[in-house]
Write an enzyme that holds these catalytic residues in place. Sequence first.
Site, short mmCIF file in Angstrom:
data_model
loop_
_atom_site.label_atom_id
_atom_site.label_comp_id
_atom_site.label_asym_id
_atom_site.label_seq_id
_atom_site.Cartn_x
_atom_site.Cartn_y
_atom_site.Cartn_z
N LYS A 48 -17.06 39.24 1.81
CA LYS A 48 -17.24 40.43 0.98
C LYS A 48 -17.51 40.07 -0.48
O LYS A 48 -16.96 40.66 -1.39
CB LYS A 48 -16.02 41.36 1.06
CG LYS A 48 -15.85 42.02 2.41
CD LYS A 48 -14.92 43.20 2.31
CE LYS A 48 -14.80 43.89 3.65
NZ LYS A 48 -14.01 45.09 3.59
N LYS A 69 -13.36 54.40 7.82
CA LYS A 69 -14.09 53.14 7.63
C LYS A 69 -13.72 52.53 6.27
O LYS A 69 -13.35 53.23 5.33
CB LYS A 69 -15.59 53.39 7.67
CG LYS A 69 -16.08 54.03 8.97
CD LYS A 69 -16.12 53.03 10.12
CE LYS A 69 -16.48 53.71 11.43
NZ LYS A 69 -15.34 54.20 12.16
N ASP A 70 -13.90 51.21 6.20
CA ASP A 70 -13.63 50.45 4.97
C ASP A 70 -14.28 51.06 3.74
O ASP A 70 -15.36 51.63 3.82
CB ASP A 70 -14.25 49.05 5.12
CG ASP A 70 -13.22 48.04 5.57
OD1 ASP A 70 -12.15 48.48 6.00
OD2 ASP A 70 -13.50 46.84 5.47
N LYS A 71 -13.64 50.86 2.61
CA LYS A 71 -14.29 51.22 1.34
C LYS A 71 -15.31 50.15 0.96
O LYS A 71 -16.47 50.44 0.74
CB LYS A 71 -13.26 51.36 0.21
CG LYS A 71 -13.98 51.58 -1.11
CD LYS A 71 -13.09 51.78 -2.31
CE LYS A 71 -13.99 51.80 -3.53
NZ LYS A 71 -13.41 52.37 -4.70
#
Length: 618
Positions: A94, A256-258
């Site tokens: 990320k 869902k992920d940020k």
Amino acid sequence: SVNEHHRILQQPKDFSSFPLYGKLQVQDEANGSHVTKTKEEDEELEADEEEEPLVGEDGEGESFADMMKHGLSEVDVGIHKFVSDHKGFSGILKERYSDFVVHEISKEGKIVRLDDLSVPEASVEVEPTDCQALTEEQKQQLADLQLFKNKEGNVAIEVENDSKEKRTLLHKAVKTLYPGLETKTEEREGKKFIVAYHAAGKKALAAPRKHSWPKNRGSFCHFVLYKENKDTMDAINVLSRFLRVRPNVFSYMGTKDKRAITVQEIAVLKISAERLSHLNKCLMNFKLGNFSYKKHPLKLGELQGNHFTVVLRNVSCSDEQVEQAMMSLRDTGFINYYGMQRFGTTAVPTHQVGRAILQNNWTEVMDLILKPRPGAEKGYLVKCREEWAQTQDPEAALKKLPVKRCVEGQLLRGLSMYGKKNIITAFGLIPRNNRLMYIHSYQSFVWNTMVSRRVEAYGLKAVEGDLVLRGGTAHVLTAEEAEKQSIHDVVMPLPGFDVIYPTHEDLLTVDNLDIDNLRHKVRDYSLAGAYRRILIRPSDVSWEVIQYDDPKVPLIYTDVEKLENKSLPVYLKEGKYRALKMEFSLPPSTYATMAIREVLKMDTSIKNQTQLNTVWLN
């Protein structure tokens, strides 16, 4: 939240390329529940984010890496073991949020993609007369107002000589063609005007207006939501503000992920595809499409899973190492640990609070939440904790907080209302989902610890005393059954009062808790338990090693880039840096970071990733 640490990072200057992991939120990567924020809470949180930078223990601004040295590492939360014996290598997870792309897998097993922005014909509600009611100049002014480009903050249309029917048509045209705008009739200097203005912030949560809804059309408009760098609930709060409806008219199958690009299905009650598609003109980092009408909403957990496309940048490995690691992931899988974001990011992990709740040790619950702690925090929180440590006076500590809706503020408010002898009641002022998060975090810690001990003791084969599910019921394996059983079928219980445990060893001497009796006197904190597979084998696994020169170059081709006919990312034959691009699908409630951990053989905690990134950048 970790995202707030951006402000004090000294390197790099481009914050979009910073690896972030872990969030103290009621949210899993793949599936889960989430606290719904009201508009007021949203505004308070936005104000909070602008207030001041984070400070360390000594009151000075430190580098992010220095601050995170107090954070959690994997071993702190029971994550110890690996499946394969390949040699690990390093890589940055990320580094940019666009390096982590998640596509939901629907209950029919289809990967959800955004590939059609058109509105179903039957749904078009804008009558030709609506468009004709406005001049081209007025349309341009209203479009600017919708995008906040209008300095006056409103658009006035003179209607002095218009009939009531024409005025009604103008009101309808503005509201239908420009979602987010509201209209009113005003007299100015003796003349009548229809004035268009932004509803968000004033009437955003007012009851939705009654729109005529065709009887033969399903009540729910289902659509695909593509979002960048926003979590699902924040996205829904934004949509609801622009559409002037409450967030609870939206439903979805999983949060869902940020810090990612994510694509998922959403359903909304009685909002037309036409109105939804207008949002594409005025919202950044969102795209809505693939509209259809159905008779039912979506339910949490209905999804089959998620498909991940992940780029690990600056990897230090040979092609042979990658091949070995990825083949092991495809063929054997990874230990199904709960990932780091389940445990928060501060020096006081959420599972420690959960343990104190289950032990009925309410003084410790209070202390863990309120006492001074090392590491990164906002200045006013540091002052609030210092005040609490010195005076134990909830009202005095509360005065140090400009924002009262944080967990600390809610607990202090409860203590000032009910007194320090009624901590249970005071703790009850914290929203239920946040309170339960502490307990679920502790369950996850115990599960991780038990699985690490089980793998250490017996390796990766089924043994006598292991549990498997048969028709939804747990069954203890005999020695004979274990020989024929795959390790991929073995489950470990999440502790609770309604589960059975493996019989091969006492794995459960944990934290002075009677693990067989987790019925809490406060009903909310009783744990029934559940079963979770020890090993997960991802499906649809593929990978390639990519070379690139520019650290900021995007390496994944997104649904929106495809729709806009943008050119594909260019992968070089030879470049300064190497990246590993991988794709795989996982069932709900499993953590992609744990699959990546197995590939890299390295700690995926924010503490470790931050140190890695800082070393590389320096």
